[in-house]
Design a protein around this motif. Structure first.
Motif, PDB file in Angstrom:
ATOM      1  N   PHE A  26       0.854  -1.187   0.000  1.00 44.56           N
ATOM      2  CA  PHE A  26       0.000   0.000   0.000  1.00 44.56           C
ATOM      3  C   PHE A  26       0.896   1.245   0.000  1.00 44.56           C
ATOM      4  O   PHE A  26       2.102   1.145   0.242  1.00 44.56           O
ATOM      5  CB  PHE A  26      -0.882   0.058   1.263  1.00 44.56           C
ATOM      6  N   CYS A  28      -0.196   4.353   1.908  1.00 47.19           N
ATOM      7  CA  CYS A  28      -1.101   5.220   2.671  1.00 47.19           C
ATOM      8  C   CYS A  28      -0.565   6.654   2.676  1.00 47.19           C
ATOM      9  O   CYS A  28       0.632   6.867   2.879  1.00 47.19           O
ATOM     10  CB  CYS A  28      -1.246   4.698   4.091  1.00 47.19           C
ATOM     11  N   SER A 104      -3.729  -7.185   3.996  1.00 49.90           N
ATOM     12  CA  SER A 104      -3.857  -7.591   2.588  1.00 49.90           C
ATOM     13  C   SER A 104      -3.460  -9.056   2.351  1.00 49.90           C
ATOM     14  O   SER A 104      -3.958  -9.687   1.427  1.00 49.90           O
ATOM     15  CB  SER A 104      -3.017  -6.679   1.688  1.00 49.90           C
ATOM     16  N   GLU A 130     -15.289   1.761   0.087  1.00 47.78           N
ATOM     17  CA  GLU A 130     -14.322   1.216  -0.875  1.00 47.78           C
ATOM     18  C   GLU A 130     -13.543   2.314  -1.601  1.00 47.78           C
ATOM     19  O   GLU A 130     -12.326   2.220  -1.779  1.00 47.78           O
ATOM     20  CB  GLU A 130     -15.083   0.339  -1.880  1.00 47.78           C
ATOM     21  N   ALA A 131     -14.249   3.367  -2.013  1.00 45.35           N
ATOM     22  CA  ALA A 131     -13.584   4.437  -2.768  1.00 45.35           C
ATOM     23  C   ALA A 131     -12.621   5.207  -1.860  1.00 45.35           C
ATOM     24  O   ALA A 131     -11.483   5.519  -2.246  1.00 45.35           O
ATOM     25  CB  ALA A 131     -14.627   5.382  -3.362  1.00 45.35           C
ATOM     26  N   ALA A 134      -9.440   3.196  -1.231  1.00 39.77           N
ATOM     27  CA  ALA A 134      -8.498   3.280  -2.349  1.00 39.77           C
ATOM     28  C   ALA A 134      -7.794   4.641  -2.344  1.00 39.77           C
ATOM     29  O   ALA A 134      -6.612   4.738  -2.663  1.00 39.77           O
ATOM     30  CB  ALA A 134      -9.233   3.056  -3.666  1.00 39.77           C
ATOM     31  N   GLN A 135      -8.517   5.659  -1.927  1.00 40.10           N
ATOM     32  CA  GLN A 135      -7.930   7.008  -1.888  1.00 40.10           C
ATOM     33  C   GLN A 135      -6.854   7.105  -0.794  1.00 40.10           C
ATOM     34  O   GLN A 135      -5.763   7.605  -1.025  1.00 40.10           O
ATOM     35  CB  GLN A 135      -9.068   7.994  -1.609  1.00 40.10           C
ATOM     36  N   THR A 137      -5.229   4.624   0.881  1.00 39.92           N
ATOM     37  CA  THR A 137      -4.115   3.662   0.795  1.00 39.92           C
ATOM     38  C   THR A 137      -3.447   3.706  -0.582  1.00 39.92           C
ATOM     39  O   THR A 137      -2.451   3.045  -0.802  1.00 39.92           O
ATOM     40  CB  THR A 137      -4.605   2.216   1.009  1.00 39.92           C
ATOM     41  N   ARG A 138      -4.006   4.456  -1.470  1.00 39.15           N
ATOM     42  CA  ARG A 138      -3.605   4.564  -2.876  1.00 39.15           C
ATOM     43  C   ARG A 138      -3.652   3.208  -3.602  1.00 39.15           C
ATOM     44  O   ARG A 138      -4.305   3.090  -4.596  1.00 39.15           O
ATOM     45  CB  ARG A 138      -2.200   5.172  -3.011  1.00 39.15           C
ATOM     46  N   TRP A 139      -2.939   2.205  -3.104  1.00 40.26           N
ATOM     47  CA  TRP A 139      -2.845   0.934  -3.831  1.00 40.26           C
ATOM     48  C   TRP A 139      -3.675  -0.189  -3.211  1.00 40.26           C
ATOM     49  O   TRP A 139      -3.722  -1.290  -3.734  1.00 40.26           O
ATOM     50  CB  TRP A 139      -1.380   0.465  -3.899  1.00 40.26           C
ATOM     51  N   ARG A 141      -6.993  -2.353  -1.711  1.00 39.09           N
ATOM     52  CA  ARG A 141      -8.366  -2.632  -2.124  1.00 39.09           C
ATOM     53  C   ARG A 141      -9.130  -3.201  -0.923  1.00 39.09           C
ATOM     54  O   ARG A 141      -8.729  -4.204  -0.341  1.00 39.09           O
ATOM     55  CB  ARG A 141      -8.382  -3.639  -3.295  1.00 39.09           C
TER      56      ARG A 141
END
Ligand code: SAM
Ligand code: SF4
Length: 334
Positions: A26, A28, A104, A130-131, A134-135, A137-139, A141
């Protein structure tokens, strides 16, 4: 001589946090920049060196070992290390082996961790959207992490969720997160964002959400009872009267927890940091690599503990970040 480790302020060192890698799957936003540069692999302690180092600390009285990173579960063959540490649990020399993870890889490793003797895991999760996940942690899911949490609970691991309190980001999810944890019989600890490392263009002061405010909002809904501290760490806990849930607060910036600090941290390159909020550190990799016997290593550990500072200097007062430390959390381990 296996004299216990006592620092100059009469604090016994019984808790070791070890970062086994600076790498992570990730990015973050409060932890790393997107184009984070990682250390050359040869700088990292090998798994055998990590074993020698942790075993030396166990001999010197460490009872609790927390494995962190970066993301510890992305380190290759990391289960070999967990299995090796399990021998100290079996002998009763170590009381607890734990891990802090982004979750993960838990779907893959939860059962193996349990088999190695791990009984509790801290999983970091800042949002259930969910969105937004992703914002932040950038990477990362979210569904993958939720499957990891399911796997951890199915394997019999007690899960605690760690949530960084972020102004304008997860304030609106306070009750969603706490209720979700209560429903799943998981404790939750909120962490104030700390000024660690260069993370690109993020504005730290804008991100800071005081846990005093967070706690006041929780208290509006249900009475909170303070629980006595027994961890020696920076977390303070309350019990929610309505649900019985335990909620923790880690507030290094607005409270001082240093007087009871029982812990030291080792980076993935074998530096020992005796205070999370200070730059002072010493090298243990040199003595580790210099000799196959552990005498020099133990001397170096004792010398480092003898220099453990009284406390940290973080201060967010007057909208200015004082006491900022330049290293990343992923280097020292959170
Ligand atoms: N990758 C694992 C994880 O995320 O749980 C372990 C390492 S991570 C550095 C450990 C903890 O530090 C996480 O709970 C993370 O949210 C927290 N953390 C990272 N950077 C932080 C910062 N600047 N302030 C406060 N907490 C931070
Ligand atoms: Fe990785 Fe943990 Fe840092 Fe997030 S907080 S980037 S998961 S090390």
């Amino acid at each position: 001589m296996n004299m216990p480790l006592i620092d100059p302020f009469a604090r016994a060192i019984s808790y070791l946090r070890v970062s086994v890698t600076d790498r992570c799957d990730f990015r973050c936003v409060y932890c790393m920049s997107e184009n984070m540069t990682f250390l050359p692999k040869k700088e990292l302690l090998t798994l055998e060196e990590l074993d020698r180092l942790c075993s030396a600390f166990v001999r010197l009285g460490v009872k609790k070992l927390r494995i962190t990173g970066g993301e510890p579960l992305v380190r290759r063959d990391i289960m070999t290390f967990f299995n090796a540490m399990g021998r100290h649990l079996d002998k009763g020399d170590l009381q607890e082996l734990t891990i802090t993870t982004n979750g993960s890889q838990l779907e893959k490793y939860a059962a193996d961790l349990y088999a190695a003797g791990v009984r509790r895991v801290n999983i970091s999760l800042d949002t259930l959207d969910e969105a937004k996940f992703a914002q932040i942690t950038r990477w990362g899911r979210l569904p993958q992490v939720l499957r990891g949490i399911d796997a951890a609970q199915a394997a019999g691991l007690r899960v605690k969720i760690n949530t960084v309190a972020l102004q304008g980001f997860n304030e609106d999810e306070l009750f969603t997160l706490t209720d979700w944890c209560a429903d799943r019989d998981m404790d939750i600890t909120f962490i104030e964002v700390m000024p660690m490392g260069d993370i690109g263009n993020e504005d730290r002061i804008g991100q800071f959400w005081s846990l005093r405010d967070l706690r006041a909002r929780l208290a509006e809904r249900s009475a909170l009872t303070d629980l006595p501290d027994n961890s020696g760490g920076p977390a303070r806990y309350v019990r929610v009267a309505a649900t019985g849930q335990k909620i923790g607060f880690i507030t290094p910036l607005s409270h001082n927890f240093c007087e009871s600090c029982n812990r030291v941290r080792i980076t993935c390159t074998g530096e020992i940091y005796t205070c999370l909020g200070q730059e002072g550190h010493s090298d243990l990799r040199g003595p580790l690599r210099a000799s196959e016997a552990d005498h020099d290593l133990e001397q170096a550990i004792r010398a480092a503990i003898a220099r453990k500072p009284k406390g940290h200097d973080f201060d967010y007062s007057r909208q200015k970040v004082d006491g900022q430390v330049s290293r990343h959390m992923s280097h020292t381990g959170g």
